[in-house]
Design an enzyme around this catalytic site. Sequence first.
Site, PDB file in Angstrom:
ATOM      1  CD1 TRP A   1      38.192 -37.396   5.408  1.00  0.00           C
ATOM      2  CD2 TRP A   1      36.314 -36.520   6.242  1.00  0.00           C
ATOM      3  NE1 TRP A   1      37.644 -36.597   4.438  1.00  0.00           N
ATOM      4  CE2 TRP A   1      36.495 -36.048   4.915  1.00  0.00           C
ATOM      5  CE3 TRP A   1      35.198 -36.092   6.968  1.00  0.00           C
ATOM      6  CZ2 TRP A   1      35.589 -35.171   4.310  1.00  0.00           C
ATOM      7  CZ3 TRP A   1      34.297 -35.217   6.349  1.00  0.00           C
ATOM      8  CH2 TRP A   1      34.493 -34.770   5.048  1.00  0.00           C
TER       9      TRP A   1
ATOM     10  CG  ASP B   1      35.263 -42.876   7.720  1.00  0.00           C
ATOM     11  OD1 ASP B   1      34.770 -43.379   6.691  1.00  0.00           O
ATOM     12  OD2 ASP B   1      35.397 -41.642   7.885  1.00  0.00           O
TER      13      ASP B   1
ATOM     14  CE  LYS C   1      34.764 -39.136  -0.286  1.00  0.00           C
ATOM     15  NZ  LYS C   1      34.562 -38.818   1.128  1.00  0.00           N
TER      16      LYS C   1
HETATM   17  C1  LIG Z   1      34.279 -38.149   2.212  1.00  0.00           C
HETATM   18  C2  LIG Z   1      34.582 -38.710   3.543  1.00  0.00           C
HETATM   19  C3  LIG Z   1      33.715 -38.523   4.638  1.00  0.00           C
HETATM   20  C4  LIG Z   1      32.485 -37.653   4.569  1.00  0.00           C
HETATM   21  O1  LIG Z   1      31.475 -38.323   3.941  1.00  0.00           O
HETATM   22  P1  LIG Z   1      29.980 -37.739   3.868  1.00  0.00           P
HETATM   23  O2  LIG Z   1      29.272 -38.864   3.201  1.00  0.00           O
HETATM   24  O3  LIG Z   1      30.044 -36.478   3.063  1.00  0.00           O
HETATM   25  O4  LIG Z   1      29.516 -37.490   5.235  1.00  0.00           O
HETATM   26  C5  LIG Z   1      34.044 -39.136   5.830  1.00  0.00           C
HETATM   27  N1  LIG Z   1      35.149 -39.895   5.951  1.00  0.00           N
HETATM   28  C6  LIG Z   1      36.006 -40.081   4.924  1.00  0.00           C
HETATM   29  C7  LIG Z   1      37.223 -40.936   5.130  1.00  0.00           C
HETATM   30  C8  LIG Z   1      35.740 -39.499   3.697  1.00  0.00           C
HETATM   31  O5  LIG Z   1      36.585 -39.688   2.666  1.00  0.00           O
END
Ligand SMILES: *Cc1c(COP(=O)(O)O)cnc(C)c1O
Length: 361
Positions: A102, A172, A196
């Site tokens: 990511w 993030d 999540k």
């Molecule tokens: C799942 C995830 C994403 C992507 O998220 P979206 O909402 O599908 O864009 C980005 N960063 C991390 C760390 C993730 O676990």
Amino acid sequence: MTQVWNFSAGPAALPRPVLERAQRELLDWDGSGMSVMEQSHRGKRFVAMAAQVEADLRELAAIPADYAVLFLQGGATQHFAQIPMNLAGEGDVADYVVNGHWGAKAASEAAAYVRVNVAASSQADGYLRLPPRAEWRLDPNAAYVHYTPNETIHGVEYRDVPEVGGVPLVADMSSSILSGPLDVSRFGLVYAGAQKNIGPSGLVLMIVRRDLLQRAPRPMAKIFRYAEYAAADSMLNTPNTWGWYLAGLTFQWLKEQGGLAAMGERNRAKAERLYAAIDGSGGYYRNPVDPAARSRMNVPFTLHDSALDADFLRESEAAGLMALKGHKALGGMRASLYNAVPPEAVDALVAFMRDFAARHG
Ligand SMILES: *Cc1c(COP(=O)(O)O)cnc(C)c1O
């Protein structure tokens, strides 16, 4: 209905009491005779709820007053692009620590708007260790430093928040937010896709220091500008009302569980139990990650013989242990142990793994 445990990496398990409450309130929310999805976001009921959701989150994470809380859309991925748009000009440098899939994606999206300096990367190690802070080559003039505290696919997690001096730290936290104590004051900006640890997909939570909202590095339509969302209480246009509501129920549930310190303790114990089962299996199961970098949220593991993978997946599903198939980047299995996955789920998984190993030798 049979009891199942959901180990999905995302969209992921939601707390059972949250779903039960949403079910009870579905047809008649807040005495309105309608569902929350059918209400105007400008109506008194919804506006009051939105304020309460923010207040609950502020209390949970002790968010200082000089930080704004935004409820956005577009997934974390959209903000890979929107964060550089808002925080840096075209010629500015932004530091990216690439410690997994990511982070790499965030850096590559940002390159359309800023000069990306990859300050550290663990790509050469297959992202299975973390570049220690001492190895980061930060640019002292960077507009911000971006990193991913927990990398969902590779199952690596920074235990401590890195010190980066006066440059705003951007994180993030999609797969780790609210999984333990959060010291917001260490960050310039924190963001997370909700699916999540918070609620359904289609909602992004952002906590941002207000002075960063004053940056206006390029001409941009209002709809992309975070300052506009902050000024409009995240209601610049129609928000994800259902996601906002469910996030609020999750925040209340987290408070009832004893808050983030208690959740952190529970998550630590869950992960320890699973890693101990893997490490104690005599090589039957294996976690490929540097032990110092192991994630509490996402636990990838392989079987000693990948020819058994299909049997493991079929039998685990039959036993009510869902979504254990690993990401294709690593193969094997992955168990995601987010807040809503209770200790009993981990107990059931560990018992199944022992039994499977005994039966398949
Ligand atoms: C799942 C995830 C994403 C992507 O998220 P979206 O909402 O599908 O864009 C980005 N960063 C991390 C760390 C993730 O676990």
